[in-house]
Design a protein around this motif. Structure first.
Motif, PDB file in Angstrom:
ATOM      1  N   VAL A 311       0.829  -1.201   0.000  1.00  0.00           N
ATOM      2  CA  VAL A 311       0.000   0.000   0.000  1.00  0.00           C
ATOM      3  C   VAL A 311       0.867   1.257   0.000  1.00  0.00           C
ATOM      4  CG1 VAL A 311      -1.686   1.338   1.304  1.00  0.00           C
ATOM      5  CG2 VAL A 311      -1.967  -1.127   1.072  1.00  0.00           C
ATOM      6  N   ASN A 312       1.903   1.265   0.829  1.00  0.00           N
ATOM      7  CA  ASN A 312       2.722   2.472   0.924  1.00  0.00           C
ATOM      8  C   ASN A 312       3.580   2.691  -0.319  1.00  0.00           C
ATOM      9  OD1 ASN A 312       2.481   3.860   3.700  1.00  0.00           O
ATOM     10  ND2 ASN A 312       2.544   1.683   4.219  1.00  0.00           N
ATOM     11  N   PHE A 313       4.134   1.609  -0.877  1.00  0.00           N
ATOM     12  CA  PHE A 313       4.874   1.764  -2.127  1.00  0.00           C
ATOM     13  C   PHE A 313       3.927   2.156  -3.264  1.00  0.00           C
ATOM     14  CE2 PHE A 313       8.800  -0.464  -0.625  1.00  0.00           C
ATOM     15  CZ  PHE A 313       9.695   0.474  -1.119  1.00  0.00           C
ATOM     16  N   GLY A 314       2.750   1.555  -3.297  1.00  0.00           N
ATOM     17  CA  GLY A 314       1.777   1.927  -4.319  1.00  0.00           C
ATOM     18  C   GLY A 314       1.357   3.383  -4.185  1.00  0.00           C
ATOM     19  N   LYS A 315       1.140   3.807  -2.954  1.00  0.00           N
ATOM     20  CA  LYS A 315       0.779   5.197  -2.703  1.00  0.00           C
ATOM     21  C   LYS A 315       1.879   6.144  -3.176  1.00  0.00           C
ATOM     22  CE  LYS A 315      -0.313   8.201   1.233  1.00  0.00           C
ATOM     23  NZ  LYS A 315      -0.529   8.222   2.699  1.00  0.00           N
ATOM     24  N   SER A 316       3.130   5.787  -2.905  1.00  0.00           N
ATOM     25  CA  SER A 316       4.257   6.632  -3.296  1.00  0.00           C
ATOM     26  C   SER A 316       4.413   6.688  -4.823  1.00  0.00           C
ATOM     27  CB  SER A 316       5.547   6.103  -2.662  1.00  0.00           C
ATOM     28  OG  SER A 316       6.667   6.846  -3.085  1.00  0.00           O
ATOM     29  N   LEU A 317       4.371   5.524  -5.469  1.00  0.00           N
ATOM     30  CA  LEU A 317       4.569   5.482  -6.922  1.00  0.00           C
ATOM     31  C   LEU A 317       3.418   6.131  -7.675  1.00  0.00           C
ATOM     32  CD1 LEU A 317       5.977   1.835  -7.232  1.00  0.00           C
ATOM     33  CD2 LEU A 317       7.260   3.973  -7.381  1.00  0.00           C
ATOM     34  N   LEU A 318       2.193   5.891  -7.233  1.00  0.00           N
ATOM     35  CA  LEU A 318       1.043   6.478  -7.917  1.00  0.00           C
ATOM     36  C   LEU A 318       1.018   7.994  -7.763  1.00  0.00           C
ATOM     37  CD1 LEU A 318      -1.775   3.913  -7.055  1.00  0.00           C
ATOM     38  CD2 LEU A 318      -0.775   4.342  -9.297  1.00  0.00           C
ATOM     39  N   SER A 319       1.387   8.479  -6.569  1.00  0.00           N
ATOM     40  CA  SER A 319       1.393   9.922  -6.358  1.00  0.00           C
ATOM     41  C   SER A 319       2.477  10.600  -7.193  1.00  0.00           C
ATOM     42  CB  SER A 319       1.599  10.240  -4.877  1.00  0.00           C
ATOM     43  OG  SER A 319       2.854   9.764  -4.420  1.00  0.00           O
ATOM     44  N   GLU A 320       3.538   9.864  -7.515  1.00  0.00           N
ATOM     45  CA  GLU A 320       4.590  10.420  -8.371  1.00  0.00           C
ATOM     46  C   GLU A 320       4.181  10.426  -9.839  1.00  0.00           C
ATOM     47  OE1 GLU A 320       8.049   8.126  -7.643  1.00  0.00           O
ATOM     48  OE2 GLU A 320       8.222   8.692  -5.543  1.00  0.00           O
ATOM     49  N   GLN A 321       3.569   9.340 -10.290  1.00  0.00           N
ATOM     50  CA  GLN A 321       3.219   9.209 -11.703  1.00  0.00           C
ATOM     51  C   GLN A 321       1.909   9.923 -12.056  1.00  0.00           C
ATOM     52  OE1 GLN A 321       5.221   7.805 -13.959  1.00  0.00           O
ATOM     53  NE2 GLN A 321       6.723   7.423 -12.338  1.00  0.00           N
ATOM     54  N   PHE A 322       0.948   9.879 -11.122  1.00  0.00           N
ATOM     55  CA  PHE A 322      -0.361  10.491 -11.372  1.00  0.00           C
ATOM     56  C   PHE A 322      -0.731  11.399 -10.203  1.00  0.00           C
ATOM     57  CE2 PHE A 322      -0.177   6.148 -13.042  1.00  0.00           C
ATOM     58  CZ  PHE A 322      -0.346   6.379 -14.400  1.00  0.00           C
ATOM     59  N   PRO A 323      -0.067  12.522 -10.064  1.00  0.00           N
ATOM     60  CA  PRO A 323      -0.274  13.369  -8.880  1.00  0.00           C
ATOM     61  C   PRO A 323      -1.699  13.897  -8.730  1.00  0.00           C
ATOM     62  CG  PRO A 323       0.996  14.529 -10.562  1.00  0.00           C
ATOM     63  CD  PRO A 323       0.903  13.101 -11.000  1.00  0.00           C
ATOM     64  N   GLU A 324      -2.453  13.987  -9.833  1.00  0.00           N
ATOM     65  CA  GLU A 324      -3.786  14.572  -9.755  1.00  0.00           C
ATOM     66  C   GLU A 324      -4.876  13.541  -9.509  1.00  0.00           C
ATOM     67  OE1 GLU A 324      -4.369  16.775 -13.306  1.00  0.00           O
ATOM     68  OE2 GLU A 324      -2.851  18.307 -12.844  1.00  0.00           O
ATOM     69  N   VAL A 325      -4.645  12.293  -9.877  1.00  0.00           N
ATOM     70  CA  VAL A 325      -5.727  11.299  -9.791  1.00  0.00           C
ATOM     71  C   VAL A 325      -5.325  10.056  -9.001  1.00  0.00           C
ATOM     72  CG1 VAL A 325      -6.763  12.046 -11.965  1.00  0.00           C
ATOM     73  CG2 VAL A 325      -5.020  10.259 -11.993  1.00  0.00           C
ATOM     74  N   TRP A 326      -4.173  10.098  -8.337  1.00  0.00           N
ATOM     75  CA  TRP A 326      -3.709   8.876  -7.692  1.00  0.00           C
ATOM     76  C   TRP A 326      -4.631   8.421  -6.570  1.00  0.00           C
ATOM     77  CZ3 TRP A 326      -2.289   8.269  -2.556  1.00  0.00           C
ATOM     78  CH2 TRP A 326      -2.162   9.449  -1.808  1.00  0.00           C
ATOM     79  N   LEU A 327      -5.375   9.345  -5.961  1.00  0.00           N
ATOM     80  CA  LEU A 327      -6.299   8.954  -4.893  1.00  0.00           C
ATOM     81  C   LEU A 327      -7.417   8.063  -5.409  1.00  0.00           C
ATOM     82  CD1 LEU A 327      -6.599  12.250  -2.807  1.00  0.00           C
ATOM     83  CD2 LEU A 327      -5.587  10.084  -2.078  1.00  0.00           C
ATOM     84  N   PHE A 328      -7.772   8.232  -6.689  1.00  0.00           N
ATOM     85  CA  PHE A 328      -8.798   7.361  -7.280  1.00  0.00           C
ATOM     86  C   PHE A 328      -8.281   5.927  -7.406  1.00  0.00           C
ATOM     87  CE2 PHE A 328      -9.994  11.603  -8.768  1.00  0.00           C
ATOM     88  CZ  PHE A 328     -11.342  11.617  -8.456  1.00  0.00           C
ATOM     89  N   PHE A 329      -7.003   5.778  -7.765  1.00  0.00           N
ATOM     90  CA  PHE A 329      -6.403   4.441  -7.826  1.00  0.00           C
ATOM     91  C   PHE A 329      -6.387   3.800  -6.445  1.00  0.00           C
ATOM     92  CE2 PHE A 329      -4.536   6.458 -11.606  1.00  0.00           C
ATOM     93  CZ  PHE A 329      -4.769   5.474 -12.546  1.00  0.00           C
ATOM     94  N   GLN A 330      -6.022   4.581  -5.460  1.00  0.00           N
ATOM     95  CA  GLN A 330      -5.972   4.055  -4.105  1.00  0.00           C
ATOM     96  C   GLN A 330      -7.361   3.635  -3.634  1.00  0.00           C
ATOM     97  OE1 GLN A 330      -4.938   6.819  -0.922  1.00  0.00           O
ATOM     98  NE2 GLN A 330      -3.630   5.300   0.008  1.00  0.00           N
ATOM     99  N   GLY A 331      -8.365   4.470  -3.907  1.00  0.00           N
ATOM    100  CA  GLY A 331      -9.729   4.110  -3.528  1.00  0.00           C
ATOM    101  C   GLY A 331     -10.209   2.856  -4.233  1.00  0.00           C
ATOM    102  N   ALA A 332      -9.859   2.722  -5.522  1.00  0.00           N
ATOM    103  CA  ALA A 332     -10.255   1.526  -6.274  1.00  0.00           C
ATOM    104  C   ALA A 332      -9.625   0.272  -5.686  1.00  0.00           C
ATOM    105  CB  ALA A 332      -9.858   1.684  -7.735  1.00  0.00           C
ATOM    106  N   LEU A 333      -8.354   0.383  -5.249  1.00  0.00           N
ATOM    107  CA  LEU A 333      -7.680  -0.761  -4.637  1.00  0.00           C
ATOM    108  C   LEU A 333      -8.404  -1.219  -3.389  1.00  0.00           C
ATOM    109  CD1 LEU A 333      -5.263  -2.704  -4.220  1.00  0.00           C
ATOM    110  CD2 LEU A 333      -4.103  -0.824  -3.044  1.00  0.00           C
ATOM    111  N   PHE A 334      -8.805  -0.288  -2.555  1.00  0.00           N
ATOM    112  CA  PHE A 334      -9.486  -0.639  -1.320  1.00  0.00           C
ATOM    113  C   PHE A 334     -10.853  -1.249  -1.589  1.00  0.00           C
ATOM    114  CE2 PHE A 334      -6.965   3.102   0.596  1.00  0.00           C
ATOM    115  CZ  PHE A 334      -5.839   2.304   0.667  1.00  0.00           C
ATOM    116  N   LEU A 335     -11.559  -0.731  -2.587  1.00  0.00           N
ATOM    117  CA  LEU A 335     -12.865  -1.291  -2.938  1.00  0.00           C
ATOM    118  C   LEU A 335     -12.724  -2.721  -3.442  1.00  0.00           C
ATOM    119  CD1 LEU A 335     -14.619   1.717  -4.720  1.00  0.00           C
ATOM    120  CD2 LEU A 335     -15.190   0.722  -2.504  1.00  0.00           C
TER     121      LEU A 335
END
Length: 389
Positions: A311-335
């Motif tokens: 989760v933490n590595f995914g959070k870090s990498l997604l926030s770097e690659q997709f700074p504007e929409v990475w929270l949507f990826f994180q929410g989708a993972l949890f769902l």
């Protein structure tokens, strides 16, 4: 002598534990010697911080996965451990300095070191405080709650309320602990520069060793009779009480141990990030801790560690690659985890994933009944009749 050796290795439980210990030692050696050679310094520092967070996940899994206590306030214990170690680091003031106070105190007109800072000149005291302060606070709060037989969602709400109280209290202590700014700008420890690559590698190595020790402790606690008691409390606390045990004492001990692990993680995380602030007591961070365990798999110590890292590595990498929409990826993972993988990634691999793997290679499905009954033509014929009828 040969018979003793044969008896030693013939014990299946002992052999399993030794195999697990060898695997842990192998992983630790890879992390210490191989990862620094292949990872850039930035990623290595991230790995060290996330391994520290994995210690928190182990504590959460101990009380939630095995004992059924969903805590939404472990950020308090995490922050206490971080503050304890940060206070020691802030007191490492050079002997020739004109002011013997942390720099933020002079900005607010403080002329004398507060009394509760004094013991943190001592490293042995600090090392004990990192574990004992969160552990005692966790045991005390646990006792107040568990003696009144508060559990379930009410327990979760109380832990969340405690987080709000501590968050607001630490936020308001501007003169004593720098309030919302927290403690940062650490200089030296034992004469070495805290932020130097060599010192950070030492803390990285210590984090790995403490994570292995924490895993061993949790593995020991969840094995044998005590582990069965924890699961029994989770599944049916009333029956445990009627069986002659006192669930209150057991839950207080486990909650205190979990809080101490969070304090240890907070200290290791703080020295690798270079800051600790009341933000660590934020409700969202405490909820994230629970999510790590849910993603990895409840009641699976390996799952807790894997979940924290993924989760933490995914959070870090997604926030770097997709700074504007990475929270949507994180929410989708949890769902996905909640709706599709309720047992977490490790739980899925252990059960459904393993069966899918066996089916790919044409292996027969594993059955928990007698194989002879499963292969009996009469039994198969009766099943076909029932299915068709």
């Amino acid at each position: 002598m040969q018979q003793k050796i044969a008896d030693f290795w013939g014990n299946e439980k002992r052999r399993k534990l030794l195999t697990e210990a060898a695997i842990i030692a192998g992983i630790a050696l890879i992390l210490i010697f191989v990862m620094p050679a292949i990872l850039p310094i930035v990623r290595l520092n991230q790995l060290g911080r996330f391994l520290a967070l994995a210690i928190v996940a182990l504590g959460i899994d101990l009380i939630w996965g095995y004992t059924g206590l969903l805590s939404l306030g472990h950020g308090v214990f995490f922050a206490l451990g971080g503050y304890a170690f940060a206070m020691y680091l802030k007191l490492q003031i050079p002997a020739d300095a004109s002011v013997k106070l942390p720099e933020f105190m002079t900005l607010y007109g403080v002329t004398e070191l507060p009394w509760f800072w004094q013991p943190f000149y001592s490293f042995p005291f600090t090392a004990l405080a990192v574990l004992i302060l969160p552990g005692l606070l966790g045991a005390f709060l646990g006792y107040l709650v568990f003696r009144n037989r508060i559990r379930g969602v009410y327990f979760s709400i109380l832990t969340q309320a405690a987080t709000i109280v501590f968050f607001n209290f630490f936020n308001g202590q501007q003169k004593l602990i720098n309030g919302t700014n927290g403690l940062t700008d650490f200089k030296t420890i034992f004469g070495a520069t805290v932020n130097s690559p060599e010192t950070q590698f030492v803390f990285y190595t210590l984090t790995i060793l403490f994570l292995a020790a924490s895993y061993a402790l949790c593995r020991w606690l969840t094995s044998g009779r005590f582990g069965r008691l924890l699961i029994a409390i989770r599944d049916d606390e009333v029956r445990v009480r009627f069986s002659g045990y006192n669930p209150t004492d057991i839950k207080v001990v486990v909650f205190g141990i979990s809080a101490a692990l969070a304090g240890l993680a907070g200290a290791l995380f703080t020295v690798q990030t270079g800051i600790i602030s009341p933000k660590a007591m934020d409700i969202a961070f405490s909820i994230e801790m629970v999510i790590w365990v849910a993603v990895g798999g409840r009641a699976s110590l390996v799952g807790a560690v894997v979940g924290a890292l993924l989760v933490n590595f995914g959070k870090s990498l997604l926030s770097e690659q997709f700074p504007e929409v990475w929270l949507f990826f994180q929410g989708a993972l949890f769902l996905i985890v909640v709706m599709v993988l309720p047992n977490g990634l490790v739980g899925w691999l252990r059960f459904q994933g393993w069966e899918m793997f066996r089916n790919l290679f044409g292996r027969k499905r594993y059955v928990v009944t007698y194989p002879s009954l499963e292969e009996d033509p009469e039994v198969q014929r009766e099943r076909e009749e029932l299915d068709n009828g």
